[in-house]
Design a protein around this motif. Structure first.
Motif, PDB file in Angstrom:
ATOM      1  N   GLU A 112       0.864  -1.154  -0.055  1.00  0.00           N
ATOM      2  CA  GLU A 112       0.004   0.053   0.014  1.00  0.00           C
ATOM      3  C   GLU A 112       0.791   1.184  -0.109  1.00  0.00           C
ATOM      4  O   GLU A 112       0.430   2.168  -0.749  1.00  0.00           O
ATOM      5  CB  GLU A 112      -0.945  -0.055   1.140  1.00  0.00           C
ATOM      6  CG  GLU A 112      -1.958   1.023   1.423  1.00  0.00           C
ATOM      7  CD  GLU A 112      -1.270   2.515   1.874  1.00  0.00           C
ATOM      8  OE1 GLU A 112      -1.443   3.628   1.601  1.00  0.00           O
ATOM      9  OE2 GLU A 112      -0.455   2.062   3.048  1.00  0.00           O
ATOM     10  N   ARG A 116       0.984   3.905  -3.049  1.00  0.00           N
ATOM     11  CA  ARG A 116       0.630   5.291  -2.946  1.00  0.00           C
ATOM     12  C   ARG A 116       1.777   5.998  -3.209  1.00  0.00           C
ATOM     13  O   ARG A 116       1.467   7.175  -3.863  1.00  0.00           O
ATOM     14  CB  ARG A 116       0.165   5.325  -1.457  1.00  0.00           C
ATOM     15  CG  ARG A 116      -0.197   6.895  -1.005  1.00  0.00           C
ATOM     16  CD  ARG A 116      -0.842   6.767   0.485  1.00  0.00           C
ATOM     17  NE  ARG A 116      -0.380   6.040   1.503  1.00  0.00           N
ATOM     18  CZ  ARG A 116       0.837   6.137   1.996  1.00  0.00           C
ATOM     19  NH1 ARG A 116       1.137   7.602   2.176  1.00  0.00           N
ATOM     20  NH2 ARG A 116       1.199   5.309   3.046  1.00  0.00           N
ATOM     21  N   PHE A 152      -2.424  11.536  -8.214  1.00  0.00           N
ATOM     22  CA  PHE A 152      -3.193  12.346  -7.209  1.00  0.00           C
ATOM     23  C   PHE A 152      -2.157  12.812  -6.092  1.00  0.00           C
ATOM     24  O   PHE A 152      -0.965  12.400  -6.125  1.00  0.00           O
ATOM     25  CB  PHE A 152      -4.457  11.577  -6.417  1.00  0.00           C
ATOM     26  CG  PHE A 152      -3.834  10.315  -5.937  1.00  0.00           C
ATOM     27  CD1 PHE A 152      -2.894   9.980  -4.888  1.00  0.00           C
ATOM     28  CD2 PHE A 152      -4.397   9.234  -6.234  1.00  0.00           C
ATOM     29  CE1 PHE A 152      -2.704   8.951  -4.377  1.00  0.00           C
ATOM     30  CE2 PHE A 152      -4.199   7.805  -5.771  1.00  0.00           C
ATOM     31  CZ  PHE A 152      -3.196   7.702  -4.964  1.00  0.00           C
ATOM     32  N   ASP A 181      -4.914  14.789  -1.074  1.00  0.00           N
ATOM     33  CA  ASP A 181      -6.153  14.035  -1.716  1.00  0.00           C
ATOM     34  C   ASP A 181      -6.384  12.828  -0.729  1.00  0.00           C
ATOM     35  O   ASP A 181      -7.302  12.539  -0.799  1.00  0.00           O
ATOM     36  CB  ASP A 181      -5.819  13.778  -3.023  1.00  0.00           C
ATOM     37  CG  ASP A 181      -5.802  15.065  -4.219  1.00  0.00           C
ATOM     38  OD1 ASP A 181      -6.580  15.866  -3.755  1.00  0.00           O
ATOM     39  OD2 ASP A 181      -5.184  14.651  -5.245  1.00  0.00           O
ATOM     40  N   VAL A 182      -5.186  12.091  -0.489  1.00  0.00           N
ATOM     41  CA  VAL A 182      -5.439  11.032   0.399  1.00  0.00           C
ATOM     42  C   VAL A 182      -6.052  11.383   1.574  1.00  0.00           C
ATOM     43  O   VAL A 182      -7.051  10.739   2.062  1.00  0.00           O
ATOM     44  CB  VAL A 182      -4.092  10.079   0.440  1.00  0.00           C
ATOM     45  CG1 VAL A 182      -4.326   8.842   1.498  1.00  0.00           C
ATOM     46  CG2 VAL A 182      -3.676   9.711  -0.723  1.00  0.00           C
ATOM     47  N   ALA A 222      -9.474  12.231   1.263  1.00  0.00           N
ATOM     48  CA  ALA A 222     -10.490  11.192   1.192  1.00  0.00           C
ATOM     49  C   ALA A 222     -10.810  10.323   2.449  1.00  0.00           C
ATOM     50  O   ALA A 222     -11.729   9.870   2.640  1.00  0.00           O
ATOM     51  CB  ALA A 222      -9.988  10.128   0.068  1.00  0.00           C
ATOM     52  N   ILE A 223      -9.580  10.200   3.176  1.00  0.00           N
ATOM     53  CA  ILE A 223     -10.068   9.737   4.588  1.00  0.00           C
ATOM     54  C   ILE A 223     -10.955  10.505   5.589  1.00  0.00           C
ATOM     55  O   ILE A 223     -11.612   9.921   6.115  1.00  0.00           O
ATOM     56  CB  ILE A 223      -8.490   9.283   5.307  1.00  0.00           C
ATOM     57  CG1 ILE A 223      -7.543   8.299   4.366  1.00  0.00           C
ATOM     58  CG2 ILE A 223      -8.740   9.037   6.701  1.00  0.00           C
ATOM     59  CD1 ILE A 223      -6.138   7.904   4.997  1.00  0.00           C
ATOM     60  N   MET A 264     -14.598   9.975   4.417  1.00  0.00           N
ATOM     61  CA  MET A 264     -14.996   8.759   4.679  1.00  0.00           C
ATOM     62  C   MET A 264     -15.339   8.524   5.929  1.00  0.00           C
ATOM     63  O   MET A 264     -16.305   7.975   6.586  1.00  0.00           O
ATOM     64  CB  MET A 264     -14.088   7.650   4.429  1.00  0.00           C
ATOM     65  CG  MET A 264     -14.462   6.197   4.227  1.00  0.00           C
ATOM     66  SD  MET A 264     -15.642   6.245   2.732  1.00  0.00           S
ATOM     67  CE  MET A 264     -16.982   5.140   3.659  1.00  0.00           C
ATOM     68  N   ASP A 265     -14.454   9.243   7.039  1.00  0.00           N
ATOM     69  CA  ASP A 265     -14.542   9.438   8.451  1.00  0.00           C
ATOM     70  C   ASP A 265     -15.945   9.976   8.725  1.00  0.00           C
ATOM     71  O   ASP A 265     -16.792   9.572   9.706  1.00  0.00           O
ATOM     72  CB  ASP A 265     -13.416   9.888   9.098  1.00  0.00           C
ATOM     73  CG  ASP A 265     -12.397   8.834   9.510  1.00  0.00           C
ATOM     74  OD1 ASP A 265     -12.706   7.778   9.531  1.00  0.00           O
ATOM     75  OD2 ASP A 265     -11.196   9.420   9.842  1.00  0.00           O
ATOM     76  N   ARG A 276     -22.407   3.342   0.750  1.00  0.00           N
ATOM     77  CA  ARG A 276     -21.496   4.112   1.396  1.00  0.00           C
ATOM     78  C   ARG A 276     -21.632   5.639   1.811  1.00  0.00           C
ATOM     79  O   ARG A 276     -21.274   5.916   3.019  1.00  0.00           O
ATOM     80  CB  ARG A 276     -19.960   3.876   1.027  1.00  0.00           C
ATOM     81  CG  ARG A 276     -19.718   2.410   0.968  1.00  0.00           C
ATOM     82  CD  ARG A 276     -18.387   2.100  -0.252  1.00  0.00           C
ATOM     83  NE  ARG A 276     -17.199   2.943   0.239  1.00  0.00           N
ATOM     84  CZ  ARG A 276     -16.071   2.500   0.655  1.00  0.00           C
ATOM     85  NH1 ARG A 276     -16.197   1.236   0.794  1.00  0.00           N
ATOM     86  NH2 ARG A 276     -15.091   3.353   0.785  1.00  0.00           N
ATOM     87  N   ILE A 320     -18.752   2.945   6.033  1.00  0.00           N
ATOM     88  CA  ILE A 320     -18.029   1.802   5.562  1.00  0.00           C
ATOM     89  C   ILE A 320     -18.746   0.415   5.895  1.00  0.00           C
ATOM     90  O   ILE A 320     -19.369   0.684   7.335  1.00  0.00           O
ATOM     91  CB  ILE A 320     -16.656   1.627   5.759  1.00  0.00           C
ATOM     92  CG1 ILE A 320     -15.671   2.778   5.264  1.00  0.00           C
ATOM     93  CG2 ILE A 320     -15.949   0.280   5.843  1.00  0.00           C
ATOM     94  CD1 ILE A 320     -14.390   2.672   5.460  1.00  0.00           C
TER      95      ILE A 320
END
Lengths: 209, 110
Positions: free
Chosen positions: A29, A33, A42, A46-47, A50-51, A54-55, A122, A127
């Motif tokens: 991973e 990445r 990206f 951006d990572v 995105a987290i 999602m959180d 989602r 999740i």
């Protein structure tokens, strides 16, 4: 049997100690990445974003949608006609996903699954829980839904039909549970608190206050 | 799991299964990063990978690996194989970078 040995021995282990040596796939991973960031597919920001996005997603969003449908017949009609558009009208963007709301009634109880993998609404629920992704649920709920629901403490009367909806990559379902009796005149927020994730998957029903 | 040659090992709807294990685990940071990776790669502005490609990749891992790997291990394995197949990254780049990451990790732990 073989289906028992799958995910569960592994998927429920606690988050790995970040100080411990990396596993093979953790190493993969990080490597992938880093390469994608270097190739400007990206950015590192951006990572993180995105987290965070999602959180921020939780079943509370789905519960807002359900409570809205319970209290506003025009919205409910819109939700049943086009789930994605109705959610967008509440500021919840589902992108290209088609969202189909299925309503529990006096005669029909709905439950959702993704037998092939783990497709799930989602954007509305976050999740999916481990059991939704594991083989026992995916295999059994389409074959013996009433027995599965019973394991979740949900007894569906024999004269109520049980419909199981199998999700796909592009088409996700959400269950609109029945509004419990005794909640007449309740405000939306108070109603939303009755609507749990499992109610919107369809394995439980909202508790009567 | 299934002896039916017409049925993939992921295609389990309707098969017998055991009790549903309802314990849930908190996601580790690395699992969230794999999730984020997939969200970013499938984003309409990028479209590097589709959700169907992720699933196809998982379905090509082989029954043994499928059963042995955790959920997000399957995801990163599938994403990586798909990126290699599309030439977004090369096997050489990946191998070298993984060795570097493992070496950095060894130094940090030592």
């Amino acid at each position: 049997m073989a289906t028992e040995t799958h995910d569960h021995a592994h998927d429920h282990r606690p988050p790995p100690d970040e100080d411990g040596p990396l596993t093979y796939y953790q190493t993969m991973e990080i490597a992938v990445r880093e390469l994608l960031i270097e190739k400007e597919v990206f950015g590192a920001d951006d990572v993180r974003a995105a987290i965070e996005t999602m959180d921020a997603r939780s079943p509370a969003r789905g519960a807002e949608v359900v409570a809205h449908a319970w209290t506003d017949p025009a919205f409910k009609e819109a939700l049943m006609a086009d789930g994605s558009a109705a959610c967008a009208s509440m500021g919840i963007e589902l992108g290209p996903l088609r969202l189909i709301a299925v309503e529990n009634t006096e005669t029909v109880h709905n439950v959702i699954v993704c037998t092939l993998c783990s497709c799930y609404p989602r954007n509305l629920l976050g999740i999916p829980p481990d059991w939704y992704k594991a083989k026992a649920y995916r295999a059994r709920v389409v074959r013996e839904p009433r027995a599965v629901l019973r394991e979740f403490g949900t007894e569906i009367p024999g004269d109520v039909a049980v419909r199981v909806h199998d999700s796909t990559a592009d088409m996700r379902y959400i269950v609109v549970p029945r509004r419990p009796a005794g909640t007449e005149g309740w405000e939306r927020e108070r109603l939303a608190a009755l609507v749990t994730r499992d109610c919107m998957i369809g394995v439980t029903v909202p508790k009567t206050p | 799991m299934s002896d039916d040659p017409g049925r993939g090992y992921h295609d389990i709807g309707g098969l017998p299964g055991g009790r549903i294990e309802r314990a849930e685990h908190a996601h580790a940071l690395w699992e969230m990063r794999v999730d984020a990776l997939m969200v970013l790669l499938t984003h309409p502005e990028r479209r590097v990978i589709t959700v169907d490609e992720l699933r196809r990749g998982i379905e090509q891992l082989g029954a043994e690996a499928y059963d042995a790997m955790t959920y997000y291990e399957r995801w990163i394995a599938s994403v990586t194989n798909t990126l290699l197949g599309k030439g977004v990254i090369t096997a050489d780049e990946l191998g070298r970078r993984m060795a570097e990451v493992a070496a950095r990790d060894g130094e940090g732990a030592g």
